[in-house]
Motif scaffolding. Structure first.
Motif, PDB file in Angstrom:
ATOM      1  N   HIS A 181       0.869  -1.163   0.000  1.00  0.00           N
ATOM      2  CA  HIS A 181       0.000   0.000   0.000  1.00  0.00           C
ATOM      3  C   HIS A 181       0.904   1.210   0.000  1.00  0.00           C
ATOM      4  CE1 HIS A 181      -3.030   2.954   1.144  1.00  0.00           C
ATOM      5  NE2 HIS A 181      -3.963   2.052   0.859  1.00  0.00           N
ATOM      6  N   GLU A 182       0.478   2.253  -0.674  1.00  0.00           N
ATOM      7  CA  GLU A 182       1.337   3.439  -0.804  1.00  0.00           C
ATOM      8  C   GLU A 182       1.633   4.095   0.541  1.00  0.00           C
ATOM      9  OE1 GLU A 182      -2.459   6.324  -2.054  1.00  0.00           O
ATOM     10  OE2 GLU A 182      -0.772   5.984  -3.414  1.00  0.00           O
ATOM     11  N   ARG A 183       0.767   3.868   1.544  1.00  0.00           N
ATOM     12  CA  ARG A 183       0.995   4.467   2.858  1.00  0.00           C
ATOM     13  C   ARG A 183       1.438   3.437   3.888  1.00  0.00           C
ATOM     14  NH1 ARG A 183      -3.305   7.344   0.772  1.00  0.00           N
ATOM     15  NH2 ARG A 183      -4.820   5.850   1.591  1.00  0.00           N
TER      16      ARG A 183
END
Length: 378
Positions: A97-99
Motif C-alpha cells: 500500500h502506498e501508505r
C-alpha cells in the motif's frame, strides 16, 4: 494475494471500528499527558502508526492475517502505517500500500520457523531484535501510536513507550491462560496456565486502549484490567469475494468418495490427534470416506498415530496456496475444526463458512456457528 479491489471487501469490516478505536484512544485518561510529552497534536485527521507484529509477516494463518488486514485498513483510512515485524514471511504472499511500510528485524540464518507459538529463540533473540527495530522506527519517524498485536508485541511496545512516551493500542487475539498450555507437555500444563493467567492480568492493563477479537476476550480482559470502557471489539474479517467465488455445491462432489477436509497449520492446539482418532472410528463404520489434510506443515509428528490407528492409507496430504484454498474447501463433503477451545476466532472457520461448506466443530471453537443450522457443534 488479491488485487486492491478484492482486498477492500474485507477492509470494510474494519474501517469504522478502527477509526472509533483511534478516536477513543485519544480521549483516554493518561493519553493527554503522553501526547504532550511526545509533542503529538491531538485529533489529527491522519496519524502515523507503528503496527508491531512478533510473527512472520505476511503469513497465511490467523494472527498474521489479522495484522495484515488491520494494517491495510489503517492505511486505507489515510493513516501512515509502519509495520515492525520479523524477517520471515510466507513465500508467495505479499502486502503493499502506498501508505504502508514494512520494517524487518535482521535476518536470523538458523531460524526459519513460520509456525505459531512461543520458543526460546523468539523470546531470547527475535523479540529483543524487534525491540531494537521498533526503537529505530520510532527514532526516524514521528509515530503517534503504537498498535501492538498479541502479547510479545505488547511487551515490546510497553518498553518503548517508557522511553518514547507514545500511546499503545493492544490488539488482543486470545487469552494466554487458555492458549499457553496448548504448547506445553502434560505435566507442566497447570504451571504454564498460571503463568499465562499472570501475564493476562499484568500486561494488557498497561495499554492505553485495547482492541479484542471477540466479546469473550474483552470480558476476560475487563476483569483483569477492571475497565471495560477503554476496549473495542473488532472481529476478524476475510476476503469474501475470494471465497464466495468458489461456493460449495453437493452436486459437484464425488458421490463415491466422501472427503473430510482440514485446512490449516498442525500445531498442537489444533488437536490433530483427536481428529485422527475420530476419523479412525468413523472409518470402521464407513469405507467410502477420505481425510484430506491441506497444510504447509510437516505431518511427520502425527504419522506414528496414523499408523497405529491403521488409517495412513486413508489420509491424503496436500499443500495449498491462498489462491487454491477455496477450491480445497469446496471440494470436500465436510470441513473439520477439531480445536477444542479458543478465545478468539479460527480464521479457517470463517473461510469454511464463506465457501458454504458443511462444518463439524467442537463447541469451544465454534464461533458464529449455530448447531444443526450452519454446522454441527459437538
Amino acid at each position: 494475494m488479491l488485487d486492491r479491489k478484492s482486498r477492500c471487501i474485507s477492509l470494510e469490516l474494519y474501517l469504522s471500528e478502527i477509526e472509533t478505536t483511534i478516536s477513543n484512544s485519544d480521549g483516554h485518561i493518561g493519553n493527554l499527558e503522553l501526547a504532550k510529552q511526545s509533542g503529538m497534536t491531538l485529533r489529527k485527521q491522519y496519524y502515523s502508526i507503528a503496527v508491531v507484529a512478533a510473527c512472520p509477516f505476511p503469513c497465511a494463518r490467523g494472527t498474521p492475517v489479522r495484522v495484515a488486514r488491520s494494517a491495510e485498513a489503517l492505511a486505507e483510512l489515510g493513516h501512515s502505517v509502519h509495520v515492525v515485524t520479523y524477517n520471515l514471511s510466507d513465500p508467495g504472499l505479499g502486502i503493499s500500500h502506498e501508505r504502508l511500510t514494512i520494517h524487518r528485524i535482521p535476518r536470523v540464518p538458523f531460524y526459519r520457523n513460520l509456525s505459531p507459538g512461543p520458543s526460546l529463540t523468539k523470546l531470547a533473540l527475535l523479540d529483543p531484535l524487534l525491540l531494537v527495530k521498533l526503537y529505530s522506527v520510532m527514532d526516524r519517524n514521528k509515530i503517534d501510536y503504537i498498535y501492538a498485536h498479541h502479547y510479545e508485541a505488547l511487551a515490546v511496545a510497553l518498553v518503548i513507550r517508557a522511553v518514547k512516551y507514545c500511546p499503545v493500542i493492544y490488539d488482543a487475539h486470545t487469552i494466554l491462560e487458555t492458549e499457553l498450555p496448548d504448547y506445553a507437555p502434560g505435566p507442566v500444563k497447570p504451571a504454564v496456565r498460571k503463568v499465562g493467567k499472570w501475564i493476562d492480568g499484568f500486561l494488557p492493563r498497561h495499554a492505553n486502549h485495547i482492541v479484542a477479537v471477540t466479546d469473550e476476550v474483552a470480558e476476560r480482559l475487563a476483569v483483569y484490567c477492571n475497565d471495560r470502557k477503554r476496549m473495542n471489539v473488532i472481529s476478524n474479517g476475510l476476503e469474501l469475494g475470494h471465497f464466495m467465488a468458489c461456493r460449495w455445491n453437493p452436486d459437484l462432489l464425488d458421490s463415491a468418495k466422501k472427503v473430510l477436509v482440514f485446512t490449516g497449520n498442525l500445531t498442537a492446539y489444533q488437536r490433530i490427534d483427536l481428529m485422527l482418532e475420530a476419523f479412525a472410528l468413523l472409518r470402521r463404520r464407513r469405507k467410502d470416506i477420505l481425510l484430506r489434510i491441506v497444510t504447509n506443515d510437516d505431518f511427520h509428528p502425527y504419522a506414528p498415530l496414523a499408523r497405529k490407528l491403521k488409517i495412513e492409507d486413508d489420509i491424503e496430504l496436500a499443500s495449498s496456496g491462498f489462491d487454491e484454498l477455496p477450491g480445497e474447501i469446496a471440494g470436500a463433503s465436510v470441513a473439520l475444526t477439531p480445536r477444542c477451545s479458543m478465545d478468539g476466532i479460527p480464521q479457517k472457520l470463517l473461510n469454511d463458512m464463506a465457501v458454504g461448506a458443511p462444518i463439524v466443530s467442537f463447541a469451544g471453537s465454534a464461533r458464529n456457528l449455530v448447531d444443526n443450522v450452519n454446522g454441527l457443534v459437538i
